[in-house]
Design an enzyme around this catalytic site. Sequence first.
Site, mmCIF file in Angstrom:
data_model
loop_
_atom_site.group_PDB
_atom_site.id
_atom_site.type_symbol
_atom_site.label_atom_id
_atom_site.label_comp_id
_atom_site.label_asym_id
_atom_site.label_seq_id
_atom_site.Cartn_x
_atom_site.Cartn_y
_atom_site.Cartn_z
ATOM 1 N N ARG A 150 0.853 -1.186 0.000
ATOM 2 C CA ARG A 150 0.000 0.000 0.000
ATOM 3 C C ARG A 150 0.886 1.232 0.000
ATOM 4 O O ARG A 150 2.080 1.161 0.319
ATOM 5 C CB ARG A 150 -0.923 0.010 1.220
ATOM 6 C CG ARG A 150 -0.224 0.179 2.560
ATOM 7 C CD ARG A 150 -1.223 0.121 3.702
ATOM 8 N NE ARG A 150 -0.590 0.207 5.003
ATOM 9 C CZ ARG A 150 -0.358 1.354 5.655
ATOM 10 N NH1 ARG A 150 -0.688 2.506 5.101
ATOM 11 N NH2 ARG A 150 0.207 1.352 6.855
ATOM 12 N N HIS A 201 5.883 6.579 -2.243
ATOM 13 C CA HIS A 201 6.867 5.940 -3.116
ATOM 14 C C HIS A 201 7.982 5.251 -2.329
ATOM 15 O O HIS A 201 9.090 5.096 -2.826
ATOM 16 C CB HIS A 201 7.469 6.945 -4.108
ATOM 17 C CG HIS A 201 6.457 7.855 -4.743
ATOM 18 N ND1 HIS A 201 5.379 7.379 -5.466
ATOM 19 C CD2 HIS A 201 6.345 9.213 -4.730
ATOM 20 C CE1 HIS A 201 4.654 8.405 -5.892
ATOM 21 N NE2 HIS A 201 5.209 9.524 -5.452
ATOM 22 N N ARG A 202 7.673 4.850 -1.091
ATOM 23 C CA ARG A 202 8.639 4.195 -0.198
ATOM 24 C C ARG A 202 9.796 5.115 0.200
ATOM 25 O O ARG A 202 10.840 4.654 0.663
ATOM 26 C CB ARG A 202 9.205 2.904 -0.827
ATOM 27 C CG ARG A 202 8.150 1.820 -1.058
ATOM 28 C CD ARG A 202 7.516 1.395 0.265
ATOM 29 N NE ARG A 202 6.638 0.249 0.144
ATOM 30 C CZ ARG A 202 5.330 0.316 -0.061
ATOM 31 N NH1 ARG A 202 4.743 1.495 -0.207
ATOM 32 N NH2 ARG A 202 4.607 -0.772 -0.117
ATOM 33 N N LEU A 203 9.604 6.422 0.023
ATOM 34 C CA LEU A 203 10.608 7.385 0.470
ATOM 35 C C LEU A 203 10.268 7.808 1.900
ATOM 36 O O LEU A 203 9.877 8.945 2.173
ATOM 37 C CB LEU A 203 10.648 8.593 -0.478
ATOM 38 C CG LEU A 203 11.020 8.258 -1.927
ATOM 39 C CD1 LEU A 203 10.984 9.511 -2.788
ATOM 40 C CD2 LEU A 203 12.398 7.608 -1.992
#
Length: 212
Positions: A8, A189-191
């Site tokens: 997610r 964005h997984r940042l």
Amino acid sequence: MELSDIRREYIRGGLRRKDLLDDPIEQFNLWLQQAIDAKLTDPTAMTVATVDETGQPYQRIVLLKNVDQHGFVFYTNLGSRKAKHLENNSKISLHFPWHPLERQVHITGTVEKLSAMENMKYFTSRPKDSQIAAIASHQSSRISARGILEGKFLELKQKFAKGEIPMPSFWGGFRIVPNSVEFWQGGEHRLHDRFIYTHDKDERWDIDRLAP
């Protein structure tokens, strides 16, 4: 669905250096209060990781019972597996997973046992059934059936029905003195945003951003 397909996006917002308090305990208390205000299930639940004499890590979930400038406190049976690990290796790791807020806190440090007075003060504040359960269960020992545990509990409940319950000598608390505290906030964005507090040579707290 394949497990590798489960994912997610983290959308609750980021974390910036300007948002952080200078002291990690104050920052932790702020996040903990926000977790409580958000009515998260068990906001004080934390994973406690210890290591045995062979280097094998173990994890379990316990409840945080106090936090102040001296450290983080939990209580346990002093004959339990985690307590035995800590006798041989005082290093410990804590993890708070506040998933609905897309936050985590990870703490490393060393433990010290609480004083008899601190143990007694908390033990006598517990509900009576919890006091009895602490005596009935020799935590981490092998038992053949749940009925044995329940029978011991009922026996002790009858025994102490009209009197005070003595604090068992094999029960007490540990204080984790932190040497690092990391705050993690999910990002798009997984940042993800990660900041770690560590002691400098003057025992003041340095704050560094970590790559996700």
